[in-house]
Design an enzyme around this catalytic site. Structure first.
Site, PDB file in Angstrom:
ATOM      1  N   GLY A 105     -54.860 -37.828  41.073  1.00 39.48           N
ATOM      2  CA  GLY A 105     -54.820 -39.279  40.895  1.00 39.48           C
ATOM      3  C   GLY A 105     -54.035 -39.922  42.018  1.00 39.48           C
ATOM      4  O   GLY A 105     -53.859 -39.357  43.095  1.00 39.48           O
ATOM      5  N   ARG A 106     -53.545 -41.116  41.743  1.00 44.84           N
ATOM      6  CA  ARG A 106     -52.722 -41.786  42.760  1.00 44.84           C
ATOM      7  C   ARG A 106     -51.300 -41.251  42.684  1.00 44.84           C
ATOM      8  O   ARG A 106     -50.799 -40.933  41.614  1.00 44.84           O
ATOM      9  CB  ARG A 106     -52.771 -43.294  42.563  1.00 44.84           C
ATOM     10  CG  ARG A 106     -52.286 -43.736  41.217  1.00 44.84           C
ATOM     11  CD  ARG A 106     -52.787 -45.114  40.903  1.00 44.84           C
ATOM     12  NE  ARG A 106     -52.005 -46.144  41.594  1.00 44.84           N
ATOM     13  CZ  ARG A 106     -50.826 -46.595  41.171  1.00 44.84           C
ATOM     14  NH1 ARG A 106     -50.268 -46.089  40.083  1.00 44.84           N
ATOM     15  NH2 ARG A 106     -50.208 -47.542  41.812  1.00 44.84           N
ATOM     16  N   ASP A 107     -50.669 -41.114  43.839  1.00 41.89           N
ATOM     17  CA  ASP A 107     -49.281 -40.670  43.953  1.00 41.89           C
ATOM     18  C   ASP A 107     -49.001 -39.390  43.162  1.00 41.89           C
ATOM     19  O   ASP A 107     -47.992 -39.277  42.474  1.00 41.89           O
ATOM     20  CB  ASP A 107     -48.335 -41.800  43.498  1.00 41.89           C
ATOM     21  CG  ASP A 107     -46.911 -41.586  44.037  1.00 41.89           C
ATOM     22  OD1 ASP A 107     -46.761 -40.910  45.055  1.00 41.89           O
ATOM     23  OD2 ASP A 107     -45.961 -42.103  43.407  1.00 41.89           O
ATOM     24  N   HIS A 108     -49.881 -38.421  43.299  1.00 46.74           N
ATOM     25  CA  HIS A 108     -49.725 -37.141  42.589  1.00 46.74           C
ATOM     26  C   HIS A 108     -48.404 -36.478  42.994  1.00 46.74           C
ATOM     27  O   HIS A 108     -48.119 -36.329  44.167  1.00 46.74           O
ATOM     28  CB  HIS A 108     -50.905 -36.219  42.935  1.00 46.74           C
ATOM     29  CG  HIS A 108     -50.896 -34.929  42.177  1.00 46.74           C
ATOM     30  ND1 HIS A 108     -51.743 -34.688  41.117  1.00 46.74           N
ATOM     31  CD2 HIS A 108     -50.124 -33.827  42.288  1.00 46.74           C
ATOM     32  CE1 HIS A 108     -51.496 -33.476  40.628  1.00 46.74           C
ATOM     33  NE2 HIS A 108     -50.522 -32.935  41.322  1.00 46.74           N
ATOM     34  N   ALA A 109     -47.635 -36.066  41.987  1.00 44.47           N
ATOM     35  CA  ALA A 109     -46.356 -35.363  42.213  1.00 44.47           C
ATOM     36  C   ALA A 109     -45.378 -36.164  43.056  1.00 44.47           C
ATOM     37  O   ALA A 109     -44.480 -35.612  43.687  1.00 44.47           O
ATOM     38  CB  ALA A 109     -46.571 -33.985  42.834  1.00 44.47           C
TER      39      ALA A 109
ATOM     40  N   HIS B 169     -54.934 -42.292  31.993  1.00 44.03           N
ATOM     41  CA  HIS B 169     -55.121 -40.875  32.301  1.00 44.03           C
ATOM     42  C   HIS B 169     -56.142 -40.212  31.372  1.00 44.03           C
ATOM     43  O   HIS B 169     -56.859 -39.311  31.774  1.00 44.03           O
ATOM     44  CB  HIS B 169     -53.776 -40.148  32.298  1.00 44.03           C
ATOM     45  CG  HIS B 169     -52.953 -40.497  33.503  1.00 44.03           C
ATOM     46  ND1 HIS B 169     -51.641 -40.901  33.419  1.00 44.03           N
ATOM     47  CD2 HIS B 169     -53.276 -40.548  34.812  1.00 44.03           C
ATOM     48  CE1 HIS B 169     -51.198 -41.161  34.644  1.00 44.03           C
ATOM     49  NE2 HIS B 169     -52.168 -40.960  35.507  1.00 44.03           N
TER      50      HIS B 169
ATOM     51  N   GLN C 140     -53.215 -31.918  35.629  1.00 45.23           N
ATOM     52  CA  GLN C 140     -51.766 -31.729  35.738  1.00 45.23           C
ATOM     53  C   GLN C 140     -51.085 -33.020  35.306  1.00 45.23           C
ATOM     54  O   GLN C 140     -51.488 -34.105  35.724  1.00 45.23           O
ATOM     55  CB  GLN C 140     -51.428 -31.412  37.199  1.00 45.23           C
ATOM     56  CG  GLN C 140     -50.094 -31.954  37.722  1.00 45.23           C
ATOM     57  CD  GLN C 140     -48.905 -31.217  37.140  1.00 45.23           C
ATOM     58  OE1 GLN C 140     -48.998 -30.048  36.803  1.00 45.23           O
ATOM     59  NE2 GLN C 140     -47.785 -31.905  36.989  1.00 45.23           N
ATOM     60  N   THR C 141     -50.054 -32.903  34.481  1.00 43.03           N
ATOM     61  CA  THR C 141     -49.282 -34.103  34.161  1.00 43.03           C
ATOM     62  C   THR C 141     -47.847 -33.750  33.819  1.00 43.03           C
ATOM     63  O   THR C 141     -47.578 -32.657  33.321  1.00 43.03           O
ATOM     64  CB  THR C 141     -49.930 -34.901  33.005  1.00 43.03           C
ATOM     65  OG1 THR C 141     -49.133 -36.055  32.744  1.00 43.03           O
ATOM     66  CG2 THR C 141     -50.036 -34.076  31.731  1.00 43.03           C
ATOM     67  N   ARG C 142     -46.937 -34.679  34.097  1.00 43.52           N
ATOM     68  CA  ARG C 142     -45.564 -34.528  33.648  1.00 43.52           C
ATOM     69  C   ARG C 142     -45.170 -35.756  32.828  1.00 43.52           C
ATOM     70  O   ARG C 142     -44.000 -36.020  32.600  1.00 43.52           O
ATOM     71  CB  ARG C 142     -44.617 -34.332  34.838  1.00 43.52           C
ATOM     72  CG  ARG C 142     -44.550 -35.485  35.792  1.00 43.52           C
ATOM     73  CD  ARG C 142     -43.420 -35.288  36.788  1.00 43.52           C
ATOM     74  NE  ARG C 142     -42.934 -36.508  37.359  1.00 43.52           N
ATOM     75  CZ  ARG C 142     -43.384 -37.061  38.491  1.00 43.52           C
ATOM     76  NH1 ARG C 142     -44.363 -36.507  39.158  1.00 43.52           N
ATOM     77  NH2 ARG C 142     -42.841 -38.164  38.940  1.00 43.52           N
TER      78      ARG C 142
ATOM     79  N   HIS D 215     -51.506 -41.810  28.678  1.00 45.83           N
ATOM     80  CA  HIS D 215     -51.907 -43.120  28.171  1.00 45.83           C
ATOM     81  C   HIS D 215     -53.410 -43.280  28.430  1.00 45.83           C
ATOM     82  O   HIS D 215     -54.073 -42.359  28.900  1.00 45.83           O
ATOM     83  CB  HIS D 215     -51.092 -44.221  28.848  1.00 45.83           C
ATOM     84  CG  HIS D 215     -49.628 -44.158  28.516  1.00 45.83           C
ATOM     85  ND1 HIS D 215     -49.162 -44.282  27.227  1.00 45.83           N
ATOM     86  CD2 HIS D 215     -48.531 -43.934  29.287  1.00 45.83           C
ATOM     87  CE1 HIS D 215     -47.840 -44.163  27.218  1.00 45.83           C
ATOM     88  NE2 HIS D 215     -47.428 -43.941  28.454  1.00 45.83           N
TER      89      HIS D 215
END
Ligand SMILES: [Zn+2]
Length: 392
Positions: free
Chosen positions: A294-298, A209, A200-202, A206
């Site tokens: 990952g860290r701090d997802h969403a 990721h 998942q990404t918004r 880079h």
């Protein structure tokens, strides 16, 4: 007719079946019958995106906007009323005027730009407390949080009931990548992948990721890059630009037979930990078995702890969730190691790491400077520089 499909390729969807709420041959008839129905105007991107998620079965087993019983159970217990894990509400807000015309047990038309896009079989019309929902789902009542601001902008009434979707207003956006859960499941089956991880990404991808996705891919059969395109806050990079970045990575840095790019039509809620669970459950419906957290997802601002979105998975029995989180720490390029690494794998001091803050990166791109290749692939950097220029 909306349909319940139990026989799907791959592992079972959440709750056992895909609930597809898109109208079939009866669409014309429903459109005509909607003329006499009371109307609810879909004014937010979130409601429109939720309708698409319902249409394609991405939020199975939900068949509509939550009734008060499910809503309360979800915000209080992170479970649907039937006990199944579910972390965020799916709700249809109405104005007082709209609420006055709607009746439980009858139908209403959900409209957008003057046309009916869905019919709801109204089960209940109920009041909600925006602060209570915000506190439980977002862990804050601060207006500066985009999810909280949205809740507080609403009139205080939701309507619950199953929907039949007549039109997906976003169908034309990224149509070649807009695979439904059923379509993605079929592609995964065609490729013979037994284990699949979704990313998942918004944001643009880079090196950090890219590294996470490739680490995950080392242990499963396939990777789905599944960027969210259903609405983000104004200062995020637009989906059109991000898609160009993903395409250039697909062309140059990912093995085509092991990686797929498909879009995820949900709107961001910025719900941190609870949204990580929601993102994972929806991906389960898309047929994937593993999910990168990952860290701090969403996350947004500093409302959540760096690893809260990983810890929340421990509140559930893994079998109940039915999708396996793959948890990653912050990663970076280490000049001494000579490769991408994280605190888990690199013993060297921070001064040896290539680290740029979000603000530094934005500034470089605005000035037309490419970040170092250890931070961002040059092809991606060039797309982002062009985007920054066009927006400046
Ligand atoms: Zn190192």
């Amino acid at each position: 007719m909306p349909s319940t499909i139990k026989d799907v390729p791959g592992f079972a969807p959440h709750g056992g079946a895909l609930e597809l709420r898109l109208a079939g041959t009866e669409k014309k008839e429903l459109e005509q019958s909607a003329v006499d129905l009371p109307q609810i105007e879909a004014t937010s991107r979130r409601v429109l995106s939720d309708l698409e998620l319902l249409a394609v079965g991405a939020v199975s087993p939900n068949r509509g906007f939550m009734t008060e019983k499910d809503y309360k159970s979800v915000i209080e217990e992170m479970r649907l009323a039937n006990g199944l894990p579910w972390s965020l509400p799916i709700t249809l807000p109405v104005t007082d005027e709209e609420a006055g015309r709607i009746e439980a047990g009858k139908k209403a038309a959900i409209t957008y730009e003057g046309r009916t896009i869905a019919i709801i079989d109204v089960e209940d019309v109920y009041k909600f407390d925006a602060n209570r929902e915000a506190e439980l789902t977002y862990r804050t009542t601060d207006d500066a949080h985009p999810g909280v601001a949205y809740l507080k902008s609403l009139g205080g009434t939701y309507v619950g009931g199953e929907v039949t979707v007549l039109a997906n207003v976003f169908a034309h956006e990224f149509s070649q990548y807009r695979l439904t859960p059923m379509q993605l499941r079929e592609k995964i089956a065609e490729r013979g992948w037994k284990t699949v991880v979704a990313f998942q990404t918004r944001n643009p991808i880079h090196r950090a990721h890219e590294y996470l996705t490739k680490c995950a891919l080392e242990i499963v059969d396939g990777l789905v890059i599944h960027p969210l395109v259903g609405g983000t806050k104004g200062d995020d990079i637009p989906a059109e630009t991000r898609m160009k970045c993903y395409e250039v990575l697909m062309d140059n840095y990912y093995p085509q037979d092991r990686v797929m790019l498909s879009v995820f039509p949900a709107a961001m809620r910025y719900g941190g930990p609870r949204e990580a669970i929601w993102h994972a459950l929806l991906r389960k419906n898309y047929g994937v078995t593993h999910f990168i957290v990952g860290r701090d997802h969403a996350g947004v601002g500093d409302y959540y702890g760096t690893y809260d979105a990983q810890l929340i998975f421990e509140e559930f029995d893994p079998d109940e969730l039915g999708i396996w989180p793959i948890k990653f720490e912050h990663s970076f390029f280490c000049k001494v190691c000579g490769n991408m690494a994280s605190a888990k794998t690199c013993p060297h001091d921070r001064e040896n790491h290539v680290h740029l803050s979000g603000t530094q990166v934005r500034q470089m791109l605005t000035e037309g400077t490419e970040p170092p290749p250890e931070f961002s692939r040059p092809e991606v950097a060039r797309i982002l520089i062009e985007d920054a220029r066009s927006r400046a």
